[in-house]
Each structure stands twice: as C-alpha cells, then as structure tokens.
Design a protein around this motif. Structure first.
Motif, PDB file in Angstrom:
ATOM      1  N   LEU A   1      35.872  42.168  37.507  1.00  0.00           N
ATOM      2  CA  LEU A   1      37.017  41.621  38.247  1.00  0.00           C
ATOM      3  C   LEU A   1      38.329  42.094  37.638  1.00  0.00           C
ATOM      4  O   LEU A   1      39.223  42.572  38.342  1.00  0.00           O
ATOM      5  N   VAL A   2      38.440  41.995  36.324  1.00  0.00           N
ATOM      6  CA  VAL A   2      39.678  42.401  35.649  1.00  0.00           C
ATOM      7  C   VAL A   2      39.917  43.895  35.829  1.00  0.00           C
ATOM      8  O   VAL A   2      41.043  44.323  36.134  1.00  0.00           O
ATOM      9  N   LEU A   3      38.885  44.703  35.666  1.00  0.00           N
ATOM     10  CA  LEU A   3      39.045  46.149  35.809  1.00  0.00           C
ATOM     11  C   LEU A   3      39.438  46.547  37.226  1.00  0.00           C
ATOM     12  O   LEU A   3      40.292  47.416  37.422  1.00  0.00           O
ATOM     13  N   VAL A   4      38.820  45.903  38.212  1.00  0.00           N
ATOM     14  CA  VAL A   4      39.173  46.211  39.604  1.00  0.00           C
ATOM     15  C   VAL A   4      40.609  45.803  39.886  1.00  0.00           C
ATOM     16  O   VAL A   4      41.362  46.556  40.512  1.00  0.00           O
ATOM     17  N   LEU A   5      41.011  44.640  39.427  1.00  0.00           N
ATOM     18  CA  LEU A   5      42.381  44.201  39.662  1.00  0.00           C
ATOM     19  C   LEU A   5      43.391  45.090  38.933  1.00  0.00           C
ATOM     20  O   LEU A   5      44.513  45.276  39.420  1.00  0.00           O
ATOM     21  N   MET A   6      43.010  45.642  37.801  1.00  0.00           N
ATOM     22  CA  MET A   6      43.929  46.512  37.061  1.00  0.00           C
ATOM     23  C   MET A   6      44.051  47.893  37.695  1.00  0.00           C
ATOM     24  O   MET A   6      45.158  48.418  37.845  1.00  0.00           O
ATOM     25  N   PHE A   7      42.927  48.493  38.072  1.00  0.00           N
ATOM     26  CA  PHE A   7      42.942  49.894  38.466  1.00  0.00           C
ATOM     27  C   PHE A   7      42.861  50.130  39.974  1.00  0.00           C
ATOM     28  O   PHE A   7      43.286  51.180  40.454  1.00  0.00           O
ATOM     29  N   ARG A   8      42.317  49.218  40.715  1.00  0.00           N
ATOM     30  CA  ARG A   8      42.219  49.382  42.175  1.00  0.00           C
ATOM     31  C   ARG A   8      42.318  48.014  42.842  1.00  0.00           C
ATOM     32  O   ARG A   8      41.330  47.464  43.330  1.00  0.00           O
ATOM     33  N   PRO A   9      43.508  47.420  42.877  1.00  0.00           N
ATOM     34  CA  PRO A   9      43.666  46.055  43.388  1.00  0.00           C
ATOM     35  C   PRO A   9      43.331  45.899  44.870  1.00  0.00           C
ATOM     36  O   PRO A   9      43.066  44.790  45.319  1.00  0.00           O
TER      37      PRO A   9
END
Length: 162
Positions: free
Chosen positions: A141-149
C-alpha cells in the motif's frame, strides 16, 4: 490434484466470488442504473442535468455495496469457519489496499489488485514468514501510494475524465 485436498465449500466460495464479480461488472457496465452510477461518479452536476436521479443512484450504490459486502462476509465465514468481533477490520484495510493497487474507481482494477495483493502476500509469507504477512500487504500500500498513486489501471480512468 497430486495429494491436494479440495473441499466442496472452498470450490463454492471461489465460484460464488467469481460469479459475484461478473454480476457486479455487468451491472455497472450494461444496466441503466450502472450507467447512472458511472455518470454520477464522473460528474454529479452534469449527470443531474442529463436526468439522472442522484438520490436514487446513491441509494442503489449503497444497497449493492452492502449486499456484496454481506455476501463476501458470508463466503469468508464459510471459507475460514470462524468469526469474531473484529474480523472485518484487517479485511477492510486489505480491500482498500487492493482498490488502491488496481486503481480507485475501477472495478476490474480492484479485482486485479486483489489478485496481485494475494499473490504478493503469499510470496512474502513464504520468503519472510507468516508473521510478516500483514506487513507485506501494508508495504505494498505504501509503495503504491508513493510511486503510482493512481494504481495500475487508474490512469486510463483519469484520462477518460479529461
């Protein structure tokens, strides 16, 4: 399947989940109310000008969402055969993660996000151990929100609105 035990209730859960997903997708894509739901989601003011009854659309959306959540909860109980007071908390967060991963507002994206999240969680559990299962999900979740919101399939929806 080479020693694997496949019980009838597990098959029922998988088949029912697939049928629910197909029915929801067809409802939103084909029916008049589904077009109304998509129109209100895109631009409520213009939908009203085109004759869409927003109150009815919101009511039907919450009704269908509640029915799908209830059916999913029943299938979850059938699959895991246990329940407790907070059983839906972690599932809700993981459902949000799957929706973000696939692209908010995209039903097929949420399905893809859920499948990918399940695969990532199982792979992460085999690599790091089962005690890290939820950490892997929240890291996704954190990675998706950081790199591809916008999520994996969310960009096509954004272009359609422009």
């Amino acid at each position: 399947f080479q020693g694997a035990i496949i019980s009838v209730d597990k098959v029922v859960v998988v088949v029912a989940a697939v049928l629910m997903m197909i029915a929801l997708d067809r409802f939103v894509r084909v029916s008049r109310l589904g077009r109304g739901i998509r129109a209100v989601a895109q631009d409520a003011e213009t939908a009203t000008l085109m004759g869409v009854n927003i109150d009815r659309v919101v009511m039907v959306t919450f009704l269908v969402g509640g029915m799908m959540a209830g059916a999913a909860a029943m299938l979850y109980g059938l699959f895991f055969e246990l329940t407790q007071y907070n059983v839906g908390f972690l599932l809700g967060i993981k459902a949000f993660t799957a929706a973000v991963l696939g692209g908010i507002g995209n039903i097929r994206g949420a399905l893809l996000g859920g499948l990918l999240l399940g695969l990532i969680e199982n792979y992460g559990a085999s690599v790091f151990g089962t005690q890290w299962l939820n950490v892997v999900a929240f890291s996704v979740l954190v990675l998706v929100l950081m790199f591809r919101p916008t999520g994996l399939l969310g960009e096509a929806l954004t272009r359609a609105r422009a």
